[in-house]
Design a protein around this motif. Structure first.
Motif, PDB file in Angstrom:
ATOM      1  N   GLU A 174      -8.419  -7.255  -3.426  1.00 15.17           N
ATOM      2  CA  GLU A 174      -7.236  -6.414  -3.563  1.00 15.17           C
ATOM      3  C   GLU A 174      -6.387  -6.984  -4.693  1.00 15.17           C
ATOM      4  O   GLU A 174      -6.280  -8.208  -4.827  1.00 15.17           O
ATOM      5  CB  GLU A 174      -6.384  -6.422  -2.287  1.00 15.17           C
ATOM      6  CG  GLU A 174      -7.059  -5.922  -1.034  1.00 15.17           C
ATOM      7  CD  GLU A 174      -7.143  -4.399  -0.961  1.00 15.17           C
ATOM      8  OE1 GLU A 174      -6.619  -3.714  -1.867  1.00 15.17           O
ATOM      9  OE2 GLU A 174      -7.731  -3.914   0.014  1.00 15.17           O
ATOM     10  N   GLY A 181      -2.442  -5.774  12.382  1.00 19.69           N
ATOM     11  CA  GLY A 181      -1.690  -5.042  11.363  1.00 19.69           C
ATOM     12  C   GLY A 181      -0.653  -5.860  10.617  1.00 19.69           C
ATOM     13  O   GLY A 181       0.060  -5.330   9.775  1.00 19.69           O
ATOM     14  N   CYS A 182      -0.588  -7.166  10.904  1.00 20.14           N
ATOM     15  CA  CYS A 182       0.444  -7.974  10.257  1.00 20.14           C
ATOM     16  C   CYS A 182       0.057  -8.394   8.849  1.00 20.14           C
ATOM     17  O   CYS A 182       0.860  -8.980   8.131  1.00 20.14           O
ATOM     18  CB  CYS A 182       0.776  -9.197  11.096  1.00 20.14           C
ATOM     19  SG  CYS A 182      -0.535 -10.424  11.118  1.00 20.14           S
ATOM     20  N   LYS A 205      -3.187  -9.980   7.933  1.00 13.66           N
ATOM     21  CA  LYS A 205      -4.106 -11.122   7.822  1.00 13.66           C
ATOM     22  C   LYS A 205      -5.299 -10.804   6.927  1.00 13.66           C
ATOM     23  O   LYS A 205      -5.620 -11.550   5.998  1.00 13.66           O
ATOM     24  CB  LYS A 205      -4.601 -11.536   9.221  1.00 13.66           C
ATOM     25  CG  LYS A 205      -3.491 -11.827  10.205  1.00 13.66           C
ATOM     26  CD  LYS A 205      -4.014 -12.211  11.578  1.00 13.66           C
ATOM     27  CE  LYS A 205      -4.808 -11.114  12.274  1.00 13.66           C
ATOM     28  NZ  LYS A 205      -3.993  -9.956  12.692  1.00 13.66           N
ATOM     29  N   SER A 206      -5.932  -9.668   7.213  1.00  8.85           N
ATOM     30  CA  SER A 206      -7.104  -9.296   6.395  1.00  8.85           C
ATOM     31  C   SER A 206      -6.704  -9.083   4.948  1.00  8.85           C
ATOM     32  O   SER A 206      -7.408  -9.515   4.031  1.00  8.85           O
ATOM     33  CB  SER A 206      -7.738  -8.010   6.925  1.00  8.85           C
ATOM     34  OG  SER A 206      -8.229  -8.209   8.219  1.00  8.85           O
ATOM     35  N   THR A 207      -5.578  -8.419   4.764  1.00 12.27           N
ATOM     36  CA  THR A 207      -5.116  -8.150   3.403  1.00 12.27           C
ATOM     37  C   THR A 207      -4.902  -9.459   2.643  1.00 12.27           C
ATOM     38  O   THR A 207      -5.273  -9.570   1.475  1.00 12.27           O
ATOM     39  CB  THR A 207      -3.813  -7.328   3.444  1.00 12.27           C
ATOM     40  OG1 THR A 207      -4.043  -6.167   4.243  1.00 12.27           O
ATOM     41  CG2 THR A 207      -3.389  -6.908   2.058  1.00 12.27           C
ATOM     42  N   PHE A 254       0.886  -1.168   0.000  1.00 13.28           N
ATOM     43  CA  PHE A 254       0.000   0.000   0.000  1.00 13.28           C
ATOM     44  C   PHE A 254       0.915   1.207   0.000  1.00 13.28           C
ATOM     45  O   PHE A 254       1.499   1.529   1.023  1.00 13.28           O
ATOM     46  CB  PHE A 254      -0.907   0.022   1.234  1.00 13.28           C
ATOM     47  CG  PHE A 254      -2.029  -0.974   1.171  1.00 13.28           C
ATOM     48  CD1 PHE A 254      -3.023  -0.872   0.201  1.00 13.28           C
ATOM     49  CD2 PHE A 254      -2.111  -2.016   2.086  1.00 13.28           C
ATOM     50  CE1 PHE A 254      -4.062  -1.790   0.142  1.00 13.28           C
ATOM     51  CE2 PHE A 254      -3.142  -2.932   2.038  1.00 13.28           C
ATOM     52  CZ  PHE A 254      -4.115  -2.818   1.066  1.00 13.28           C
ATOM     53  N   VAL A 298       2.950  -4.746   2.823  1.00  9.90           N
ATOM     54  CA  VAL A 298       2.046  -5.347   3.801  1.00  9.90           C
ATOM     55  C   VAL A 298       2.140  -6.865   3.784  1.00  9.90           C
ATOM     56  O   VAL A 298       2.084  -7.531   4.814  1.00  9.90           O
ATOM     57  CB  VAL A 298       0.592  -4.890   3.533  1.00  9.90           C
ATOM     58  CG1 VAL A 298      -0.368  -5.604   4.449  1.00  9.90           C
ATOM     59  CG2 VAL A 298       0.485  -3.384   3.731  1.00  9.90           C
ATOM     60  N   GLU A 320     -11.901 -12.763  11.206  1.00  8.24           N
ATOM     61  CA  GLU A 320     -12.280 -12.307  12.552  1.00  8.24           C
ATOM     62  C   GLU A 320     -13.775 -12.100  12.694  1.00  8.24           C
ATOM     63  O   GLU A 320     -14.233 -11.041  13.116  1.00  8.24           O
ATOM     64  CB  GLU A 320     -11.555 -10.994  12.881  1.00  8.24           C
ATOM     65  CG  GLU A 320     -10.055 -11.175  12.954  1.00  8.24           C
ATOM     66  CD  GLU A 320      -9.366  -9.967  13.558  1.00  8.24           C
ATOM     67  OE1 GLU A 320      -9.860  -9.477  14.591  1.00  8.24           O
ATOM     68  OE2 GLU A 320      -8.336  -9.538  13.009  1.00  8.24           O
TER      69      GLU A 320
END
Ligand SMILES: Nc1ncnc2c1ncn2[C@@H]1O[C@H](COP(=O)(O)OP(=O)(O)OP(=O)(O)O)[C@@H](O)[C@H]1O
Ligand SMILES: [Mg+2]
Lengths: 222, 251
Positions: free
Chosen positions: B58, B44-45, B47-49, B18, B23, B169
């Motif tokens: 994405e 913030g590591c 996972k979602s991305t 990003f 990321v 999550e």
């Protein structure tokens, strides 16, 4: 109300009824077209379609920053110079659509933009393509949110139709001005004018309120 | 587990930036058919991305993602078809607020998969009964609790008969007493043989449901171990520290 000339009023009321029909006719088609313009333009803005988006922005500026009467003059007196001759009614309807289109666009655009991004993403993750996502998910929600704005635009545009008398269309305003000019019955003519507009606008306003209330109750929010 | 030519999911050398932030920094990950993999890692590591890349939400900068052997490419025509093989449930409730529960569930089966209304409804009924929400079919999302909404979101994804389910999550925004009902549904799914990739912060659940744990840190896979092994004997200090934060000891 004693001093009003009731004979005059009864005699010319049918003229107002005729004119009201024209006003409603122009308003109806003009607003319908304006809405269609709004749907298309707001979608193009929402998807940030290159080039088209700039054109639409220019259109909005032009439409919102010039008086409707000037727009009508352009259509009615200007276009014939380049060989396009439209009837007064057509010019009036197109004029209302041109003006209303930009207002509808802005209203719908802000509705579209207020829908949470996650809605689009979850639709996409279910395999819905862009068109289905817009039609089934984004647009219906944006519409519900835009109802108050759309209603305000409708009422505004109905009132704006009063300037079409400027291109010699016998709408309500025209009849009133005509009668005043002919008979100097200013009070009677204007009273009938106000009442005629109220008869048209009150039901619209009531429907708008009911719709808004319904939407608020449906308020699907989270 | 049936032997297939390729894994259900294959991520290799995945990089995602990003702006200047990298990321995901070369992620390799495979999930075979019927396997349940849990991704752990601090906030913030990436996972979602990672899940969003897998689902084509994405675009990817480098590397490749294959679902059932087929490349996920953002913007390609095959993507909508490929997405039907992937069910995704997000953290925030993402039901369509203007449609009732049944319509939320049957929309994609009918409009995207072109199945008949009756048949889609029949499957929706069966799934809704399984999660105990059939009597809510006419309700709107706003009338449901968070836990109920998430169960509906799971059903909605399942109704497309996906081959792999992604969970990001899904209980993180729930009140504690509602977490269980959602996790139970997921556990049951896992036991039913569904291939699943799960991001969660519920350690006990992770341990119960996972075949394998992938530990992500700053966009890199630090550990990729059978679940028991990861919890009993994590290899890296980062993973040890991470697990430590979930432990409460009497001082
Ligand atoms: N659309 C975006 N634009 C810019 N940066 C982003 C975007 N999405 C995520 N990031 C950044 O990427 C990093 C990874 O985010 P991601 O959401 O994948 O983390 P996560 O592991 O899911 O965290 P959490 O456990 O808090 O959900 C974060 O630093 C985040 O700020
Ligand atoms: Mg996340």
């Amino acid at each position: 109300m004693k001093y009003l000339d009731w004979n005059f009023i009864t005699k010319y009321a049918p003229l107002y009824a005729e004119a009201a029909k024209l006003t409603v006719f122009i308003a109806f088609w003009g607003i319908l077209l304006a809405f269609a313009v709004g749907v298309i333009c707001s979608a193009a803005l929402y998807y940030k379609v290159p080039v088209l988006r700039r054109i639409i922005q220019a259109y909005i500026e032009l439409s919102r920053n010039t008086p409707l009467l000037v727009q009508l003059f352009f259509l009615y007196f200007g276009l014939p110079n380049i060989g396009i001759v439209w009837s007064g009614e057509t010019c009036a309807i197109i004029g209302i659509a041109f003006l209303g289109g930009s207002y509808m666009t802005e209203t719908l655009r802000s509705g579209l933009e207020s829908i949470d991004k996650i809605q689009e993403e979850s639709a996409a993750s279910l395999g819905l393509n862009k068109w289905l996502t817009m039609k089934e998910i984004i647009f219906p929600q944006a519409m519900a949110i835009s109802v108050p704005g759309i209603c305000a635009n409708v009422i505004f545009l109905i009132k704006e139709t009063s300037v079409v008398s400027g291109i010699a269309l016998a709408d309500l305003m025209y009849v009133a001005k005509d009668l005043i000019g002919l008979y100097y019955k200013t009070d009677e003519s204007l009273t009938m004018l106000v009442i005629a507009y109220l008869i048209i606008l009150l039901p619209v306003s009531i429907i708008a309120t009911l719709l808004e209330r319904r939407m608020r109750h449906a308020g699907f929010g989270n | 587990m049936a032997q297939q030519n390729h894994n259900m999911l294959e991520v290799s050398g995945l990089k995602k930036r990003f702006g200047d932030d990298i990321v995901l920094d070369g992620v390799d990950l495979t999930v075979s058919r019927g396997e349940v993999v849990v991704i752990l890692g601090s906030s913030g590591c990436g996972k979602s991305t990672l899940l969003r890349c897998i689902n084509g939400l994405e675009s990817v900068d480098e590397g490749s993602i294959r679902i059932d052997g087929e490349e996920v490419a953002v913007g390609s025509r095959s993507l909508t078809r490929l997405r039907q093989k992937i069910g995704m449930v997000f953290q925030s409730y993402d039901l369509f607020p203007h449609k009732n529960i049944l319509d939320n569930i049957t929309l994609a089966p009918v409009k995207v998969q072109k199945r008949s209304k009756q048949e889609a409804r029949a499957q929706a009924e069966q799934l809704l009964r399984r999660v105990g929400l059939w009597e809510k079919r006419k309700a709107y999302p706003r009338e449901l609790s968070g836990g109920q909404k998430q169960r509906v979101a799971i059903v909605r994804a399942l109704c497309l008969n996906p081959e792999i389910m992604l969970f990001d999550e899904v209980t993180a925004a729930l009140d504690p007493e509602m977490v269980r009902e959602v996790l139970d549904v997921m556990l049951e799914l896992a036991q039913g043989g569904m291939t699943m990739l799960i991001v969660t912060h519920e350690m006990q659940f992770a341990r119960a449901v996972a075949d394998r744990i992938v530990f992500l840190d700053e966009g890199k896979v630090l550990e990729n171990l059978p679940a028991e092994e990861f919890f009993e004997n994590p290899r890296t200090q980062r993973a040890k520290d991470f697990l430590q934060t979930f432990e409460f000891k009497k001082q």
